[in-house]
Design a protein around this motif. Sequence first.
Motif, mmCIF file in Angstrom:
data_model
loop_
_atom_site.group_PDB
_atom_site.id
_atom_site.type_symbol
_atom_site.label_atom_id
_atom_site.label_comp_id
_atom_site.label_asym_id
_atom_site.label_seq_id
_atom_site.Cartn_x
_atom_site.Cartn_y
_atom_site.Cartn_z
ATOM 1 N N ASP A 112 0.771 -1.028 -0.033
ATOM 2 C CA ASP A 112 0.041 -0.003 -0.127
ATOM 3 C C ASP A 112 0.909 1.349 0.062
ATOM 4 N N THR A 132 -5.197 -0.837 -4.869
ATOM 5 C CA THR A 132 -6.453 -1.941 -4.703
ATOM 6 C C THR A 132 -6.670 -2.635 -6.047
ATOM 7 N N ASP A 151 -2.082 -12.083 2.773
ATOM 8 C CA ASP A 151 -2.771 -11.304 3.179
ATOM 9 C C ASP A 151 -2.050 -9.897 3.755
ATOM 10 N N SER A 153 -2.875 -7.038 4.622
ATOM 11 C CA SER A 153 -3.479 -5.608 5.029
ATOM 12 C C SER A 153 -3.462 -5.295 6.451
#
Length: 200
Positions: A112, A132, A151, A153
Motif C-alpha cells: 500500500d 487495490t 494478506d 492488510s
Amino acid sequence: MPLRLGLFGDSLAVGVGAARAEDTPGPSLVAALARAGVEAVHRVHAVSGARSAALPGQVAAAGDWPQVAVVVVGANDLTHLVPVARAAGDLGTAVAALRAVGAEVVLVPVPDLSAVAHVPPALRDLVRAAVTTLRAAQVAAAAPLGARVVDTSAVSARSAADAALFSADRFHPSSAGYRALVDVVAPVVLDAARAVLDAA
C-alpha cells in the motif's frame, strides 16, 4: 536435503532498507522455517527497481532450482504507471513458469504505497485505489495457477500508523518493517514448504 527457497521481484524481496542482512526477507524466512522444523536454503533472484516485466527473466534464470518461490512485486509498476493488465500478465507468465517446474508459489501483492510519507495527503485515496486495482489483478492472474496469496492488510495498517516501520529513505521498510512483513509471509511459506515435503 534442505528446502530450496527462491525470492523473486523487486527491492522488497531483496531487503533494501534493512539495517542487517539477517533482517532481509530471505534469511528471515529461512529462520522462520527452521523454527518450524524445516531446514531451508535461499537464493535471491529479485532485483531492486524491477517491475513485473522482469519476472519472467528472473524465473528463467532460476531454472528448476526453487521448490518454493516467493514473489514480491508491483510497487515499481505503480510508480512507473505500467498498465495494470500488462503488469498482471507478466506476473501470470512468471507464476505459470514456476508452476511448470514444480515450484509452490507465494505471492506478496503490491504494498500500500499510500502509507509512504512522500505521498501527499490529497493523493492518498487515489494511490490507495490504484493499489487495490493492481492487487486484485495480481490475485486474479496468480491464484488460478495455484499461487498462495499473502494478506498484507495488517502490515499496511501498521505502516500507515508507525513511521518506525520505514527506513531512512521513508520508502523502503526498516528492519522492523521487514519483521512485520515476514510475520505474515512466513506462515504461508511454511504451508507451501509442507506441501513440497509432503509430495516428496
